[in-house]
Design an enzyme around this catalytic site. Structure first.
Site, PDB file in Angstrom:
ATOM      1  N   GLY A 140       6.045  39.818 -80.823  1.00  0.00           N
ATOM      2  CA  GLY A 140       6.084  40.966 -81.721  1.00  0.00           C
ATOM      3  C   GLY A 140       5.992  42.260 -80.949  1.00  0.00           C
ATOM      4  O   GLY A 140       5.566  42.283 -79.787  1.00  0.00           O
ATOM      5  N   GLY A 178       5.604  46.866 -81.633  1.00  0.00           N
ATOM      6  CA  GLY A 178       5.400  47.955 -82.570  1.00  0.00           C
ATOM      7  C   GLY A 178       5.063  49.219 -81.820  1.00  0.00           C
ATOM      8  O   GLY A 178       5.303  49.329 -80.607  1.00  0.00           O
ATOM      9  N   TYR A 236       2.253  50.239 -80.905  1.00  0.00           N
ATOM     10  CA  TYR A 236       1.203  50.002 -79.915  1.00  0.00           C
ATOM     11  C   TYR A 236       1.774  49.505 -78.589  1.00  0.00           C
ATOM     12  O   TYR A 236       1.205  49.720 -77.519  1.00  0.00           O
ATOM     13  CB  TYR A 236       0.225  48.943 -80.445  1.00  0.00           C
ATOM     14  CG  TYR A 236       0.885  47.605 -80.703  1.00  0.00           C
ATOM     15  CD1 TYR A 236       1.011  46.658 -79.699  1.00  0.00           C
ATOM     16  CD2 TYR A 236       1.406  47.309 -81.964  1.00  0.00           C
ATOM     17  CE1 TYR A 236       1.646  45.443 -79.933  1.00  0.00           C
ATOM     18  CE2 TYR A 236       2.031  46.102 -82.208  1.00  0.00           C
ATOM     19  CZ  TYR A 236       2.156  45.170 -81.195  1.00  0.00           C
ATOM     20  OH  TYR A 236       2.792  43.979 -81.418  1.00  0.00           O
ATOM     21  N   GLY A 237       2.899  48.767 -78.624  1.00  0.00           N
ATOM     22  CA  GLY A 237       3.453  48.122 -77.442  1.00  0.00           C
ATOM     23  C   GLY A 237       4.125  46.816 -77.824  1.00  0.00           C
ATOM     24  O   GLY A 237       4.907  46.773 -78.771  1.00  0.00           O
ATOM     25  N   LYS A 238       3.776  45.723 -77.140  1.00  0.00           N
ATOM     26  CA  LYS A 238       4.410  44.434 -77.432  1.00  0.00           C
ATOM     27  C   LYS A 238       3.442  43.290 -77.149  1.00  0.00           C
ATOM     28  O   LYS A 238       2.474  43.443 -76.404  1.00  0.00           O
ATOM     29  CB  LYS A 238       5.683  44.263 -76.592  1.00  0.00           C
ATOM     30  CG  LYS A 238       5.424  44.299 -75.096  1.00  0.00           C
ATOM     31  CD  LYS A 238       6.726  44.225 -74.302  1.00  0.00           C
ATOM     32  CE  LYS A 238       6.452  44.315 -72.798  1.00  0.00           C
ATOM     33  NZ  LYS A 238       7.712  44.261 -72.006  1.00  0.00           N
ATOM     34  N   VAL A 239       3.737  42.127 -77.768  1.00  0.00           N
ATOM     35  CA  VAL A 239       2.934  40.928 -77.546  1.00  0.00           C
ATOM     36  C   VAL A 239       3.872  39.823 -77.072  1.00  0.00           C
ATOM     37  O   VAL A 239       4.900  39.555 -77.707  1.00  0.00           O
ATOM     38  CB  VAL A 239       2.208  40.477 -78.833  1.00  0.00           C
ATOM     39  CG1 VAL A 239       1.422  39.197 -78.580  1.00  0.00           C
ATOM     40  CG2 VAL A 239       1.269  41.576 -79.330  1.00  0.00           C
ATOM     41  N   LYS A 250      -1.058  40.979 -74.798  1.00  0.00           N
ATOM     42  CA  LYS A 250      -0.770  42.213 -75.529  1.00  0.00           C
ATOM     43  C   LYS A 250      -0.625  43.355 -74.526  1.00  0.00           C
ATOM     44  O   LYS A 250      -1.568  43.669 -73.791  1.00  0.00           O
ATOM     45  CB  LYS A 250      -1.890  42.496 -76.538  1.00  0.00           C
ATOM     46  CG  LYS A 250      -1.528  43.576 -77.553  1.00  0.00           C
ATOM     47  CD  LYS A 250      -2.488  43.592 -78.724  1.00  0.00           C
ATOM     48  CE  LYS A 250      -2.047  44.578 -79.788  1.00  0.00           C
ATOM     49  NZ  LYS A 250      -2.942  44.599 -80.958  1.00  0.00           N
ATOM     50  N   ASP A 257      -6.283  48.402 -91.111  1.00  0.00           N
ATOM     51  CA  ASP A 257      -4.846  48.197 -90.950  1.00  0.00           C
ATOM     52  C   ASP A 257      -4.445  46.786 -91.394  1.00  0.00           C
ATOM     53  O   ASP A 257      -3.641  46.123 -90.740  1.00  0.00           O
ATOM     54  CB  ASP A 257      -4.438  48.432 -89.492  1.00  0.00           C
ATOM     55  CG  ASP A 257      -2.929  48.666 -89.329  1.00  0.00           C
ATOM     56  OD1 ASP A 257      -2.284  49.031 -90.328  1.00  0.00           O
ATOM     57  OD2 ASP A 257      -2.423  48.477 -88.208  1.00  0.00           O
TER      58      ASP A 257
END
Length: 368
Positions: A36, A38, A40-43, A58, A150
């Site tokens: 995933g 977003g 924030y960054g990526k996983v 993450k 969230d």
């Protein structure tokens, strides 16, 4: 407790900052695929080369992430997310030239968003399984003095395909209960009504900018309360039941939300301990807005708890447990009632047959 929790978290962040090292990802992990991404960054799904264990890495871009915010999310997830339905960090954290990175438990079956059918939702049994787990997870987080802030389908990860085990993750916005944060308005039903003044302030600032007034926009501040998560859980429940949302934004500018608030004001006068049969009768006099017409009385009672426009009067996540077990949709509620009536008729028939047999037996004994 909230102050103590915030201070303890700050201390953990300070200590971990001293121990943070640098690693080359490819030397220590075999990266398999993207899970995933977003703002924030990526996983990434990865396997530790020495241990052979799967995990989610993450990645937070260093150019847009402060070290303090990275360490706050990592330490909160590592030290406080001990509930089985909270995603926990694994004690591995490091930096690369471009990213801050920490390892966490991996949800190998995607997120909840991926299994919601648009305009249909999910099966009631699965929905209640999900909400029971999230009730416990969020209650646990609140008991430690933190609010998630969230909760949404994209942040709920699946450990199996049937939602028998889900985990709430992404603690980047989590803050201590009672702390003060800048109110950020965004057009979403998950955005709580109490953030409405921030939208009005933004509109006023835009109007002044059009008039040529040179001034900075004043920030609107709100206090972090557990009711923020209660509202999100109510929205999530509606989304799972219907595959859509009851309104686009929780302000009077939205006609569907305004209708709900008007209905709620009438309902507010009634005691929440009313039995569901009484509520069903009352809903004929004060029917819920059209977007709730397929929802059963049990779920409507839950929405009255969680989707209360007044943040301090919202029910707690723990109260979800009181509404489990019965039908949440009107169709299944009617089906349950039909089956109950049939069972009652059958029992009555058996009772009458049994009485007739007894009478015949008595008459037979009298003839002899």
């Amino acid at each position: 407790m909230a102050v103590a929790a915030a201070q303890e978290l700050d201390e953990l962040c300070y200590l971990s900052a001293q121990a943070m090292g640098s690693l080359t990802v490819s030397e220590h992990f075999h990266v398999i695929k993207l899970l995933g991404e977003g703002s924030y960054g990526k996983v990434m799904l990865a396997v530790h080369r020495k241990r052979g264990s799967p995990m989610a890495l993450k990645f937070f871009p260093r150019e847009s992430t402060t070290l303090a915010s990275f360490l706050r999310e990592y330490n909160l997830s590592l030290s406080y997310c001990t509930h089985p339905s909270l995603t926990r960090a694994l004690g591995i954290f490091f930096s690369t030239p471009d990213y801050y990175v920490f390892a966490q438990q991996a949800g190998l079956y995607g997120d909840l968003y991926s299994v919601i059918v648009s305009e249909e939702g999910m099966e009631e049994e699965r929905i209640q399984r999900v909400m029971a787990q999230l009730s416990g997870a969020v209650t646990h987080l609140h008991s430690l003095g933190f609010v998630h802030r969230d909760i949404k389908p994209e942040n709920i990860f699946l450990c199996d395909s049937s939602c028998r085990w889900v985990k709430l993750g992404d603690f980047g916005l989590a803050r201590a209960v009672g702390s003060t944060v800048r109110a950020v308005w965004y057009e979403s039903p998950f955005c709580t009504p109490e953030v409405g003044p921030a939208k009005e302030a933004e509109k006023e600032w835009e109007r002044r900018q059009e008039e040529g007034t040179e001034e900075e926009m004043e920030d609107t501040w709100i206090t972090v309360e557990p009711g923020i998560d209660s509202w999100a859980l109510g929205m999530l429940t509606y989304c799972l039941l219907t595959g859509c949302f009851p309104w686009e934004e929780s302000t009077h500018d939205d006609r569907r939300y305004r209708k709900y608030e008007e209905w709620f004001e009438i309902e507010r006068a009634h005691d929440k301990t009313d039995c569901y049969a009484i509520m069903e009768e009352r809903y004929r006099e004060n029917p819920p807005p059209s977007q709730f017409h397929g929802i059963g009385s049990l779920a409507m009672a839950l929405f009255k708890e969680l989707l209360n426009p007044e943040p301090k009067q919202r029910g707690s996540p723990e109260e979800i447990l009181s509404y489990l077990g019965g039908p949440w949709l009107l169709g299944s509620e009617r089906e349950q009632r039909r089956r109950a009536q049939e069972a009652q008729k059958e029992a009555q028939k058996v009772s009458e047959t049994g009485g007739l047999k007894d009478e015949l037996l008595r008459e037979g004994k009298g003839e002899r």
